[in-house]
Design a protein around this motif. Structure first.
Motif, PDB file in Angstrom:
ATOM      1  N   LEU A   1      53.821  17.218  13.912  1.00  0.00           N
ATOM      2  CA  LEU A   1      52.465  17.729  14.054  1.00  0.00           C
ATOM      3  C   LEU A   1      51.705  17.421  12.764  1.00  0.00           C
ATOM      4  CD1 LEU A   1      50.337  19.440  15.587  1.00  0.00           C
ATOM      5  CD2 LEU A   1      51.285  21.442  14.429  1.00  0.00           C
TER       6      LEU A   1
ATOM      7  N   PRO B   1      51.502  21.924  22.380  1.00  0.00           N
ATOM      8  CA  PRO B   1      51.751  22.207  20.956  1.00  0.00           C
ATOM      9  C   PRO B   1      50.469  22.421  20.161  1.00  0.00           C
ATOM     10  CG  PRO B   1      52.179  19.895  21.460  1.00  0.00           C
ATOM     11  CD  PRO B   1      52.005  20.596  22.764  1.00  0.00           C
TER      12      PRO B   1
ATOM     13  N   TRP C   1      49.682  15.303  17.685  1.00  0.00           N
ATOM     14  CA  TRP C   1      51.070  15.612  18.020  1.00  0.00           C
ATOM     15  C   TRP C   1      51.797  14.349  18.446  1.00  0.00           C
ATOM     16  CZ3 TRP C   1      55.035  18.599  17.512  1.00  0.00           C
ATOM     17  CH2 TRP C   1      56.080  18.580  18.445  1.00  0.00           C
TER      18      TRP C   1
END
Length: 224
Positions: A127, A56, A120
């Motif tokens: 986030l 991510p 994350w």
């Protein structure tokens, strides 16, 4: 008497041996072709797949790389300034008051955002991003729309040019001060957070992370 040496007769060839040999000749090329095709596909996947696929933070950084600097807010200001001029030992005096429209942009340096500024939380799919302080552009003065009020019995060209230069410098300085006031900075920070959330939420969703909560903070902002 010498015993006769008996040499065993060669075993008769199996009837299925030619069939198996023929089958190998047919299957082996196709097997090698399939193996080469699979190897080529694997190498192509490794070549084109992002190095951090499924990460991510890497997805977020890629979204930032597309625009190094993001303008998040603009302020239109109209500083009022004045300057004086005195000549001939104070016998000739002049004054000019000016209203000069100015525009200032507030930007975020996305190039300064790296992994150290991101966190994350997989459990909550959150986030967190910490942005560097906002940058203010140099005031863009629109002198074509400026308004001037001059006072004085007689203002020569040299005196007028001097007054205009001083007004321009003062307007630029004052516009920068006005742009940094807490109210405008607060509006700019909120706009920056909204812009970054939008810039990250959509790529994260497209990358397969689903609905992600993006929390944005900015260096130097008050937490009270």
């Amino acid at each position: 008497m010498v015993d006769p040496v008996l040499t065993p007769a060669p075993a008769p060839a199996s009837a299925s041996s030619p069939a198996r040999s023929s089958l190998r000749q047919i299957v082996l090329p196709w097997f090698l072709f399939a193996l080469a095709l699979a190897l080529a596909g694997f190498l192509g996947w490794r070549l084109w797949q992002p190095a951090d696929a499924g990460d991510p933070l890497a997805t977020s950084l890629v979204a930032f790389e597309r625009q190094n600097s993001l303008t998040v807010f603009s302020a239109e200001l109209a500083p009022v300034v004045s300057s004086d001029d005195s000549r001939l030992f104070g016998l000739v005096k002049a004054k000019q008051v000016a209203v000069i429209p100015a525009r200032i942009d507030y930007t975020v340096d996305l190039a300064a955002v790296d992994r150290n500024r991101m966190r994350w939380d997989a459990a909550t799919k959150t986030l967190t991003v910490r942005l560097p302080p906002l940058r203010l552009s140099r005031p863009n003065l629109d002198e074509a729309r400026a308004q001037y009020l001059r006072e004085g019995m007689w203002i020569g060209r040299e005196a007028q040019d001097k007054l205009t230069r001083e007004n321009t410098l003062m307007a630029e300085r004052l516009a920068g001060q006005q742009a940094a006031n807490p109210v405008l900075m607060g509006l700019a920070r909120n706009a920056a957070k909204d812009a970054v959330r939008q810039n990250l939420a959509i790529p994260m969703q497209v990358a397969g992370f689903g609905g992600v909560t993006v929390t944005v903070t900015i260096d130097g902002e008050s937490t009270g």
